[in-house]
Design an enzyme around this catalytic site. Structure first.
Site, PDB file in Angstrom:
ATOM      1  N   CYS A 114     -18.270 -63.163 -43.077  1.00  0.00           N
ATOM      2  CA  CYS A 114     -17.804 -64.602 -44.066  1.00  0.00           C
ATOM      3  C   CYS A 114     -17.389 -65.415 -42.681  1.00  0.00           C
ATOM      4  O   CYS A 114     -16.740 -65.377 -41.878  1.00  0.00           O
ATOM      5  CB  CYS A 114     -16.397 -64.470 -44.589  1.00  0.00           C
ATOM      6  SG  CYS A 114     -15.888 -65.756 -45.733  1.00  0.00           S
ATOM      7  N   CYS A 146      -8.383 -68.483 -43.423  1.00  0.00           N
ATOM      8  CA  CYS A 146      -8.295 -67.178 -44.072  1.00  0.00           C
ATOM      9  C   CYS A 146      -7.711 -65.962 -42.795  1.00  0.00           C
ATOM     10  O   CYS A 146      -8.598 -66.096 -41.734  1.00  0.00           O
ATOM     11  CB  CYS A 146      -9.536 -66.693 -44.869  1.00  0.00           C
ATOM     12  SG  CYS A 146      -9.155 -64.924 -45.819  1.00  0.00           S
ATOM     13  N   CYS A 198     -15.324 -73.895 -57.886  1.00  0.00           N
ATOM     14  CA  CYS A 198     -14.803 -72.856 -56.918  1.00  0.00           C
ATOM     15  C   CYS A 198     -13.828 -73.388 -56.125  1.00  0.00           C
ATOM     16  O   CYS A 198     -14.147 -74.484 -55.406  1.00  0.00           O
ATOM     17  CB  CYS A 198     -16.142 -72.365 -56.029  1.00  0.00           C
ATOM     18  SG  CYS A 198     -15.758 -71.250 -54.966  1.00  0.00           S
ATOM     19  N   CYS A 258     -21.632 -68.887 -51.269  1.00  0.00           N
ATOM     20  CA  CYS A 258     -20.565 -68.042 -50.843  1.00  0.00           C
ATOM     21  C   CYS A 258     -20.343 -67.833 -49.448  1.00  0.00           C
ATOM     22  O   CYS A 258     -21.575 -67.293 -48.857  1.00  0.00           O
ATOM     23  CB  CYS A 258     -20.736 -66.574 -51.510  1.00  0.00           C
ATOM     24  SG  CYS A 258     -20.861 -66.727 -53.363  1.00  0.00           S
ATOM     25  N   CYS A 302     -13.192 -60.744 -42.669  1.00  0.00           N
ATOM     26  CA  CYS A 302     -14.162 -59.966 -43.140  1.00  0.00           C
ATOM     27  C   CYS A 302     -15.484 -60.495 -42.347  1.00  0.00           C
ATOM     28  O   CYS A 302     -15.897 -61.487 -41.775  1.00  0.00           O
ATOM     29  CB  CYS A 302     -14.804 -60.377 -44.549  1.00  0.00           C
ATOM     30  SG  CYS A 302     -13.382 -59.909 -45.509  1.00  0.00           S
ATOM     31  N   GLU A 361     -12.455 -77.024 -48.807  1.00  0.00           N
ATOM     32  CA  GLU A 361     -13.701 -77.214 -49.332  1.00  0.00           C
ATOM     33  C   GLU A 361     -13.445 -76.667 -50.831  1.00  0.00           C
ATOM     34  O   GLU A 361     -12.834 -75.796 -51.105  1.00  0.00           O
ATOM     35  CB  GLU A 361     -14.784 -76.721 -48.692  1.00  0.00           C
ATOM     36  CG  GLU A 361     -14.934 -77.402 -47.156  1.00  0.00           C
ATOM     37  CD  GLU A 361     -16.647 -77.011 -46.567  1.00  0.00           C
ATOM     38  OE1 GLU A 361     -17.012 -78.139 -45.980  1.00  0.00           O
ATOM     39  OE2 GLU A 361     -16.849 -75.730 -46.718  1.00  0.00           O
TER      40      GLU A 361
END
Ligand code: SAH
Length: 378
Positions: free
Chosen positions: A132, A125, A118, A352, A129, A105
């Site tokens: 997230c 990933c 962005c 975010c 975290c 994305e």
């Protein structure tokens, strides 16, 4: 920087070089090896990145025979736009389908005085975290340089067509899916094209790389291209940061902060942007703010408070507005330049930590959410 003109992964599919993977120096070498002038490389870059051309046969300031030869060797291969969503606040999000079926994305955030794109650096990933949503997808692979710059290319072409002007993208943030410093070479190759005057021509202050804190690579980055640096801090002490940002167990705050200082050392006017997600009852108390002020003492900083963007099953809540204001006031009173990031595009899950793409998960299949786009590919 990205000097191998033919990444192996590219030859596999069509037998042609994807020109998006090649920087100016490699392209110059390519032309010179054929007995052509090096400046042909700059012409090709201008066609691709400034004029948005993806068809070599249309590069009319190259001789026909040269176009023919280039077209036999290379191509401009882009991911497909699988879905485009527009938020009521003007934010645009694209889901791009890569050659291998994975999805990433990219988000455009228009503001009055700038347009920020962005972009993602990895499929998924690996850092895990706790707050997230990309982390829940697991990690599949690094993006190639071409897949990183393609996000910029596609966004620019689409936004031009929508009437956002000739240069709709003024700023780039590497804050999408993935940890950019764990894909160092390809990210640096892509940054090279963002900064190249013959390609996107952005100034290095307008390109921001955000990291969860891969300390050795922060030093490495400083040596090769000192773009603006953002660090996802999120906690003022190791005990809490170990929980929220697990890479902290490997590179604790003392080492991270020292690396941040080194990063801005030789550049007197530059600052590190520290991102701090505001999680109700977890890291948003007065004591946390005071501890943060002590931690950042002596570090040229900007503090970016990010209200937590919720997603199903996250287990966290967004801090109350007055808790965020109180936190900001404590930081400001200590002379830390502080802004609360406006949440943008949350109605299309573009804020975010909400970028999910669709990842063929190799690492954490069992922990994935029950209903996800990628399930369609199983
Ligand atoms: N891996 C890099 C790049 C991702 S940037 C990094 O960690 O910096 C994405 C930013 O959004 C990071 O600061 C990340 O910590 C933050 N973020 C992640 N999930 C979030 C959420 N649910 N709400 C608000 N911010 C979040």
């Amino acid at each position: 920087m990205n000097s191998a003109p033919v990444p192996a992964e590219d030859l596999a599919s069509t037998g042609k070089i994807n020109l998006l993977n090649v920087d100016r120096h490699a392209l110059e070498a390519f032309f010179v090896a054929r007995g052509e002038k090096a400046f042909r490389a700059s012409q090709v870059l201008q066609w691709i990145y400034q004029r948005g051309c993806d068809d070599i046969s249309q590069m009319s300031n190259l001789a026909k025979s040269l176009r023919g030869w280039l077209g036999e060797q290379g191509e401009i291969r882009l991911p497909a736009i699988e879905r485009e969503q527009r938020s009521r606040d003007g934010t645009v999000k694209w889901l791009l389908r890569l050659d291998d079926g994975n999805g990433i994305e990219t988000v455009f955030i228009p503001e009055e005085d700038r347009g920020t794109l962005c972009i993602s650096s990895q499929v998924g990933c690996s850092l895990n975290c706790s707050f997230c949503s990309t982390a829940r997808q697991g990690y599949n692979r690094n993006l190639s340089t071409g897949e990183i710059v393609a996000q910029l290319w596609i966004a620019q072409r689409t936004l031009r067509a929508y009437g956002y002007g000739d240069r709709p993208i003024t700023n780039i943030v590497l804050m999408g899916m993935g940890e950019p410093l764990l894909n160092f070479d390809n990210v640096v190759g892509a940054i090279g094209l963002m900064l190249d005057d013959f390609a996107f021509g952005l100034s290095k202050r307008r390109v921001t790389l955000s990291t969860a804190g891969v300390v050795p690579e922060i030093d490495h980055l400083r040596e090769v291209c000192d773009v603006s640096l953002a660090v996802s801090l999120h906690a003022p002490n190791d005990a809490l940061r170990d929980q929220l940002v697990p890479i902290n167990r490997k590179y604790p705050l003392r080492e991270l902060i020292a690396a941040c200082k080194r990063y801005v050392d030789r550049q007197p006017r530059r600052r590190i942007t520290f991102e701090y997600v505001m999680l109700a009852g977890i890291n948003d108390g007065v004591e946390h703010a005071r501890e943060l002020v002590r931690l950042l003492k002596g570090v040229p900083s900007k503090l970016n408070l990010i209200p937590f963007n919720p997603f199903p099953g996250s287990g966290y809540d967004t801090s109350a507005a007055d808790a965020i204001d109180r936190f900001r006031d404590i930081a400001m009173a200590a002379d830390i330049m502080t802004v609360t990031r406006k949440t943008r595009g949350d109605d299309i899950d573009a804020a975010c930590g909400q970028l999910a793409g669709s990842v063929f998960d190799r690492t954490r299949r069992s922990q994935r959410f029950p209903v996800r786009v990628e399930e369609r590919f199983q």
